[in-house]
Design an enzyme around this catalytic site. Structure first.
Site, PDB file in Angstrom:
ATOM      1  N   SER A  91       0.840  -1.209   0.000  1.00 50.02           N
ATOM      2  CA  SER A  91       0.000   0.000   0.000  1.00 50.02           C
ATOM      3  C   SER A  91       0.870   1.251   0.000  1.00 50.02           C
ATOM      4  CB  SER A  91      -0.897   0.023   1.242  1.00 50.02           C
ATOM      5  OG  SER A  91      -1.842  -1.008   1.182  1.00 50.02           O
ATOM      6  N   ASP A  95      -6.651  -8.367   4.754  1.00 49.85           N
ATOM      7  CA  ASP A  95      -5.854  -9.148   3.798  1.00 49.85           C
ATOM      8  C   ASP A  95      -5.240 -10.398   4.433  1.00 49.85           C
ATOM      9  OD1 ASP A  95      -6.450  -7.313   1.819  1.00 49.85           O
ATOM     10  OD2 ASP A  95      -4.621  -6.145   2.117  1.00 49.85           O
ATOM     11  N   ARG A 125     -12.512 -14.728  -1.544  1.00 48.22           N
ATOM     12  CA  ARG A 125     -11.620 -15.372  -0.566  1.00 48.22           C
ATOM     13  C   ARG A 125     -12.368 -16.168   0.492  1.00 48.22           C
ATOM     14  NH1 ARG A 125      -7.027 -10.559  -0.152  1.00 48.22           N
ATOM     15  NH2 ARG A 125      -5.871 -11.263  -1.987  1.00 48.22           N
ATOM     16  N   ARG A 160      -2.509 -14.208  -2.084  1.00 46.67           N
ATOM     17  CA  ARG A 160      -2.597 -14.427  -0.633  1.00 46.67           C
ATOM     18  C   ARG A 160      -3.051 -15.851  -0.310  1.00 46.67           C
ATOM     19  NH1 ARG A 160      -0.619  -9.789   1.056  1.00 46.67           N
ATOM     20  NH2 ARG A 160      -1.454  -7.894   0.139  1.00 46.67           N
TER      21      ARG A 160
HETATM   22  C1  S3P Z   1      -5.618  -1.336   0.075  1.00 52.85           C
HETATM   23  C2  S3P Z   1      -6.832  -1.310   0.706  1.00 52.85           C
HETATM   24  C3  S3P Z   1      -7.606  -2.529   1.030  1.00 52.85           C
HETATM   25  C4  S3P Z   1      -6.738  -3.767   0.950  1.00 52.85           C
HETATM   26  C5  S3P Z   1      -5.896  -3.795  -0.298  1.00 52.85           C
HETATM   27  C6  S3P Z   1      -4.963  -2.587  -0.331  1.00 52.85           C
HETATM   28  C7  S3P Z   1      -4.932  -0.044  -0.194  1.00 52.85           C
HETATM   29  O1  S3P Z   1      -8.658  -2.653   0.083  1.00 52.85           O
HETATM   30  O2  S3P Z   1      -7.529  -4.922   1.041  1.00 52.85           O
HETATM   31  O3  S3P Z   1      -5.118  -4.973  -0.346  1.00 52.85           O
HETATM   32  O4  S3P Z   1      -3.716  -0.050  -0.488  1.00 52.85           O
HETATM   33  O5  S3P Z   1      -5.594   1.001  -0.116  1.00 52.85           O
HETATM   34  P1  S3P Z   1     -10.079  -1.882   0.231  1.00 52.85           P
HETATM   35  O6  S3P Z   1      -9.842  -0.427   0.078  1.00 52.85           O
HETATM   36  O7  S3P Z   1     -10.919  -2.442  -0.877  1.00 52.85           O
HETATM   37  O8  S3P Z   1     -10.588  -2.226   1.581  1.00 52.85           O
END
Ligand code: S3P
Length: 427
Positions: free
Chosen positions: A22, A314, A345, A387
């Site tokens: 992220s 995640d 998932r 994952r």
């Molecule tokens: C992420 C936000 C999450 C996460 C994804 C990465 C991000 O998703 O599950 O792996 O980097 O902003 P959501 O915004 O759909 O919850």
């Protein structure tokens, strides 16, 4: 069948997992938005981050080849150019949703494409706020990709999202930044806050509380020298492995321990594992620590409260896998979002666990796993989901299990060196 005997199995060593995914996406996007040269050290070099780099290049940003130490010359919030090609996001939802905000706020048009998994993922969640801001977003008939974003001069927004999502929140904030306008985003529970932290590190004024973020209009970003901390979602596989092992200890160094991301470590601790954070420090707005996980604990099943879900979303496939080796039942609800990740998932993890010989059931918005310490045998169907490959990869290392994985290469999306690192700590 006799329960699994892991008496001779042990883990050992120290591991620096690759950079947080992220934060890596955001480091490229915000460096591009900033004035002058920003430096990014330790960026994750994975397929997903390559997708963000590729889209930014198509938007006219000179992103160098990704290496351990890169410098990005920002084009500023008004500097993105109409792309001459489709914007290929590969498997990456974060690339598609965050960069859709950039295109929408830049008064340019871009057509986003992706692989089969990403093409099926919901984009209405960003279409709604972007259109409320005055952009136009055309999705496929099923609400996914291909998606054409027609940018415009946007108008300010106060958006209340029904579901907590850092991708949606960041999309709106990026659109507002590029258009120079004010935006407020509210969520039921706070999603990961890397965008807000990185904006503040770039000198942008953002006002934040437990359920809302307010970005003031007309702001520019100063350059930043950032070191990307280790990804807690990647470290989780090794923390989980150590918790399952009867002997040894793993030290996971320089892991991001931002409290919007530490739900899995909290869950492991509640299950009875020994997890200690050492040398906690704040760097470029993010909390970082060395995470020490001792083997040998007896794990017990737990119930995850729905409001904790965003902090470990995640890691839930991994939690389901570990729960098979905890005594009692582990129950997860309020996690319907898992059905629209890189795969469904909930059904993927439960079906694979059952097929291998574990005791698990789907719930509409989660799962139940009854810990039976099973000997697992069979081939996991990953649906190309990184994952899932890694979660079952952890179980595959336990002696007595005979687990094959249909697509080991899909780990390249977030953790290309995963299999090598797994071998190293169990050797
Ligand atoms: C992420 C936000 C999450 C996460 C994804 C990465 C991000 O998703 O599950 O792996 O980097 O902003 P959501 O915004 O759909 O919850």
């Amino acid at each position: 069948m006799a329960p699994l005997n892991t008496a001779r199995f042990h883990v050992t060593g120290e591991l620096r997992v690759p950079g947080d995914k992220s934060i890596s996406h955001r480091s490229l996007i915000f460096s591009a938005l900033a004035e002058g040269n920003s430096r990014v050290r330790g960026i994750l070099r994975s397929q997903d981050v390559q997708s963000t780099a590729g889209v930014l290049r198509a938007l006219g940003v000179d992103i160098p080849e990704l290496s351990g130490d890169i410098s990005v010359t920002g084009v500023g919030p008004a500097g993105f150019r109409t792309p001459a090609t489709d914007l290929d996001c590969g498997n990456s939802g974060t690339s598609a949703r965050l960069l859709a905000g950039v295109v929408a706020g830049s008064n340019i048009t871009g057509r986003f494409i992706g692989d089969a998994s990403l093409s099926g993922r919901p984009m209405r969640r960003i279409k709604i706020p972007l259109e409320a801001m005055n952009a136009r977003v055309e999705t496929s008939a099923t609400g996914g990709l291909p998606m054409t974003v027609h940018g415009a001069r946007l108008q300010q927004i106060e958006f209340s999202n029904e579901t907590s999502s850092a991708q949606v929140k960041s999309c709106v904030l990026l659109a507002a930044l590029c258009s120079g306008i004010e935006a407020t985003v509210r969520e039921p529970t706070r999603s990961r806050d890397h965008t807000e932290r990185m904006l503040a590190a770039h000198g942008v004024e953002v006002w934040v509380n437990e359920s809302a973020v307010l970005l003031f209009g007309g702001q520019s970003l100063t350059s930043l020298d950032l070191e990307v901390p280790g990804d807690p979602s990647s470290a989780a596989f090794f923390a989980g492995l150590a918790a399952l092992a009867p002997r040894g200890e793993l030290l996971l160094t320089q892991v991001c321990v931002n409290e919007t991301r530490t739900g899995f470590l909290a869950a492991l601790t509640e299950m009875g594992a020994s997890v200690v954070l050492d040398d906690k420090a704040l760097k470029s707005g993010e909390w970082i620590a060395n995470v020490r996980v001792k083997a040998g604990g007896e794990l017990r099943g737990i119930t995850i409260p729905p409001d904790a879900i965003p902090t470990l979303i995640d890691e839930l496939p991994l939690l389901a896998c570990i729960a098979a080796y905890a005594t009692g039942e582990t129950r997860v609800t309020g996690a319907g979002e898992l059905r629209v990740k890189e795969s469904d998932r909930i059904s993927a993890v439960v079906n694979n666990l059952k097929l291998l010989g574990a005791d698990a059931d789907e719930l509409p918005d989660g799962f139940v796993v009854r810990g039976t310490h099973p000997r697992l045998r069979g081939t996991v169907t990953t649906h190309g989901d990184h994952r899932l490959a890694m979660a079952f990869g952890v179980l595959a290392t336990l002696p007595g299990n005979e687990i094959a994985i249909d697509d080991r290469d899909c780990v390249a999306v977030s953790y290309p060196e995963f299999w090598e690192d797994l071998r190293r700590v169990t050797a």
